[in-house]
Design a protein around this motif. Structure first.
Motif, PDB file in Angstrom:
ATOM      1  N   SER A  37       0.829  -1.205   0.000  1.00 10.36           N
ATOM      2  CA  SER A  37       0.000   0.000   0.000  1.00 10.36           C
ATOM      3  C   SER A  37       0.867   1.260   0.000  1.00 10.36           C
ATOM      4  O   SER A  37       0.580   2.231  -0.713  1.00 10.36           O
ATOM      5  CB  SER A  37      -0.936  -0.007   1.202  1.00 10.36           C
ATOM      6  OG  SER A  37      -1.771   1.109   1.190  1.00 10.36           O
ATOM      7  N   ASN A  38       1.936   1.237   0.781  1.00  8.89           N
ATOM      8  CA  ASN A  38       2.856   2.372   0.815  1.00  8.89           C
ATOM      9  C   ASN A  38       3.452   2.618  -0.563  1.00  8.89           C
ATOM     10  O   ASN A  38       3.556   3.761  -1.018  1.00  8.89           O
ATOM     11  CB  ASN A  38       3.948   2.116   1.854  1.00  8.89           C
ATOM     12  CG  ASN A  38       4.896   3.264   2.004  1.00  8.89           C
ATOM     13  OD1 ASN A  38       5.605   3.616   1.071  1.00  8.89           O
ATOM     14  ND2 ASN A  38       4.928   3.842   3.188  1.00  8.89           N
ATOM     15  N   PHE A  39       3.858   1.557  -1.240  1.00  6.84           N
ATOM     16  CA  PHE A  39       4.397   1.677  -2.599  1.00  6.84           C
ATOM     17  C   PHE A  39       3.372   2.320  -3.528  1.00  6.84           C
ATOM     18  O   PHE A  39       3.684   3.251  -4.275  1.00  6.84           O
ATOM     19  CB  PHE A  39       4.816   0.310  -3.146  1.00  6.84           C
ATOM     20  CG  PHE A  39       5.120   0.316  -4.615  1.00  6.84           C
ATOM     21  CD1 PHE A  39       6.336   0.795  -5.082  1.00  6.84           C
ATOM     22  CD2 PHE A  39       4.181  -0.134  -5.533  1.00  6.84           C
ATOM     23  CE1 PHE A  39       6.617   0.814  -6.447  1.00  6.84           C
ATOM     24  CE2 PHE A  39       4.452  -0.116  -6.888  1.00  6.84           C
ATOM     25  CZ  PHE A  39       5.663   0.355  -7.347  1.00  6.84           C
ATOM     26  N   LEU A  40       2.137   1.830  -3.474  1.00  6.12           N
ATOM     27  CA  LEU A  40       1.090   2.363  -4.351  1.00  6.12           C
ATOM     28  C   LEU A  40       0.849   3.842  -4.078  1.00  6.12           C
ATOM     29  O   LEU A  40       0.631   4.626  -5.004  1.00  6.12           O
ATOM     30  CB  LEU A  40      -0.199   1.563  -4.177  1.00  6.12           C
ATOM     31  CG  LEU A  40      -0.115   0.091  -4.590  1.00  6.12           C
ATOM     32  CD1 LEU A  40      -1.405  -0.629  -4.239  1.00  6.12           C
ATOM     33  CD2 LEU A  40       0.215  -0.046  -6.064  1.00  6.12           C
ATOM     34  N   ASP A  41       0.895   4.223  -2.821  1.00  3.50           N
ATOM     35  CA  ASP A  41       0.726   5.632  -2.476  1.00  3.50           C
ATOM     36  C   ASP A  41       1.901   6.472  -2.987  1.00  3.50           C
ATOM     37  O   ASP A  41       1.717   7.593  -3.459  1.00  3.50           O
ATOM     38  CB  ASP A  41       0.574   5.813  -0.962  1.00  3.50           C
ATOM     39  CG  ASP A  41      -0.722   5.230  -0.426  1.00  3.50           C
ATOM     40  OD1 ASP A  41      -1.658   4.992  -1.223  1.00  3.50           O
ATOM     41  OD2 ASP A  41      -0.798   5.004   0.801  1.00  3.50           O
ATOM     42  N   GLU A  42       3.119   5.931  -2.907  1.00  2.40           N
ATOM     43  CA  GLU A  42       4.309   6.659  -3.339  1.00  2.40           C
ATOM     44  C   GLU A  42       4.338   6.882  -4.852  1.00  2.40           C
ATOM     45  O   GLU A  42       4.700   7.965  -5.307  1.00  2.40           O
ATOM     46  CB  GLU A  42       5.585   5.919  -2.925  1.00  2.40           C
ATOM     47  CG  GLU A  42       5.865   5.959  -1.448  1.00  2.40           C
ATOM     48  CD  GLU A  42       6.305   7.325  -0.965  1.00  2.40           C
ATOM     49  OE1 GLU A  42       6.965   8.062  -1.730  1.00  2.40           O
ATOM     50  OE2 GLU A  42       5.978   7.662   0.179  1.00  2.40           O
ATOM     51  N   VAL A  43       3.961   5.862  -5.628  1.00  2.00           N
ATOM     52  CA  VAL A  43       4.027   6.014  -7.085  1.00  2.00           C
ATOM     53  C   VAL A  43       2.858   6.836  -7.615  1.00  2.00           C
ATOM     54  O   VAL A  43       2.938   7.370  -8.715  1.00  2.00           O
ATOM     55  CB  VAL A  43       4.121   4.668  -7.835  1.00  2.00           C
ATOM     56  CG1 VAL A  43       5.410   3.956  -7.509  1.00  2.00           C
ATOM     57  CG2 VAL A  43       2.927   3.793  -7.567  1.00  2.00           C
ATOM     58  N   ALA A  44       1.790   6.939  -6.867  1.00  2.00           N
ATOM     59  CA  ALA A  44       0.651   7.813  -7.186  1.00  2.00           C
ATOM     60  C   ALA A  44       0.124   7.591  -8.600  1.00  2.00           C
ATOM     61  O   ALA A  44       0.072   8.521  -9.415  1.00  2.00           O
ATOM     62  CB  ALA A  44       1.033   9.272  -6.959  1.00  2.00           C
ATOM     63  N   TYR A  45      -0.274   6.360  -8.898  1.00  2.00           N
ATOM     64  CA  TYR A  45      -0.884   6.090 -10.190  1.00  2.00           C
ATOM     65  C   TYR A  45      -2.116   6.974 -10.354  1.00  2.00           C
ATOM     66  O   TYR A  45      -2.930   7.077  -9.439  1.00  2.00           O
ATOM     67  CB  TYR A  45      -1.291   4.625 -10.302  1.00  2.00           C
ATOM     68  CG  TYR A  45      -0.128   3.654 -10.348  1.00  2.00           C
ATOM     69  CD1 TYR A  45       0.920   3.836 -11.242  1.00  2.00           C
ATOM     70  CD2 TYR A  45      -0.096   2.549  -9.514  1.00  2.00           C
ATOM     71  CE1 TYR A  45       1.972   2.938 -11.304  1.00  2.00           C
ATOM     72  CE2 TYR A  45       0.951   1.648  -9.572  1.00  2.00           C
ATOM     73  CZ  TYR A  45       1.979   1.845 -10.465  1.00  2.00           C
ATOM     74  OH  TYR A  45       3.020   0.962 -10.518  1.00  2.00           O
ATOM     75  N   PRO A  46      -2.295   7.599 -11.497  1.00  2.00           N
ATOM     76  CA  PRO A  46      -3.404   8.542 -11.669  1.00  2.00           C
ATOM     77  C   PRO A  46      -4.782   7.900 -11.562  1.00  2.00           C
ATOM     78  O   PRO A  46      -5.747   8.571 -11.205  1.00  2.00           O
ATOM     79  CB  PRO A  46      -3.177   9.129 -13.071  1.00  2.00           C
ATOM     80  CG  PRO A  46      -2.276   8.176 -13.756  1.00  2.00           C
ATOM     81  CD  PRO A  46      -1.461   7.500 -12.695  1.00  2.00           C
ATOM     82  N   GLU A  47      -4.875   6.613 -11.841  1.00  2.00           N
ATOM     83  CA  GLU A  47      -6.178   5.946 -11.762  1.00  2.00           C
ATOM     84  C   GLU A  47      -6.585   5.586 -10.336  1.00  2.00           C
ATOM     85  O   GLU A  47      -7.728   5.222 -10.075  1.00  2.00           O
ATOM     86  CB  GLU A  47      -6.224   4.701 -12.662  1.00  2.00           C
ATOM     87  CG  GLU A  47      -5.259   3.605 -12.295  1.00  2.00           C
ATOM     88  CD  GLU A  47      -3.918   3.703 -13.000  1.00  2.00           C
ATOM     89  OE1 GLU A  47      -3.244   2.672 -13.074  1.00  2.00           O
ATOM     90  OE2 GLU A  47      -3.525   4.786 -13.451  1.00  2.00           O
ATOM     91  N   VAL A  48      -5.657   5.695  -9.388  1.00  2.00           N
ATOM     92  CA  VAL A  48      -5.929   5.319  -7.999  1.00  2.00           C
ATOM     93  C   VAL A  48      -6.313   6.554  -7.187  1.00  2.00           C
ATOM     94  O   VAL A  48      -5.554   7.506  -7.075  1.00  2.00           O
ATOM     95  CB  VAL A  48      -4.705   4.625  -7.368  1.00  2.00           C
ATOM     96  CG1 VAL A  48      -4.938   4.336  -5.890  1.00  2.00           C
ATOM     97  CG2 VAL A  48      -4.389   3.335  -8.119  1.00  2.00           C
TER      98      VAL A  48
END
Length: 90
Positions: free
Chosen positions: A47-58
């Motif tokens: 989850s931390n990784f996903l927040d860091e990369v900030a994919y525009p669809e998320v």
């Protein structure tokens, strides 16, 4: 100095991406929500990784011990997100 910061960030994201590959055991989509199941205790890292990369669809993530709820902006975005994760894992 800027180059060092960029290099450190690239290393960090590469290391975290490996954690995603090692941790995610399955995924499922419910309309515009994607549920990621991880090895026990690894959901927060992913989850931390996903927040860091900030994919525009998320739009956001919520993590427990072994499950992450990923809220995307649309059903199409959910499909695109799943493709991103599958490409990272396989």
């Amino acid at each position: 100095m800027v180059q060092m910061v960029v290099s450190n960030m690239q290393f960090f994201l590469k290391h975290k991406a490996q954690s995603v590959k090692d941790s995610v055991v399955r995924m499922e989509r419910v309309q515009f929500i994607v549920i990621l199941h991880t090895e026990m205790g690894n959901a927060d890292v992913v989850s931390n990784f996903l927040d860091e990369v900030a994919y525009p669809e998320v739009a956001g993530t919520v993590a427990g011990a072994d499950t992450i709820i990923v809220i995307t902006r649309s059903e199409e975005d959910a499909e695109h997100f799943i493709e991103r994760i599958e490409n990272m894992i396989f």
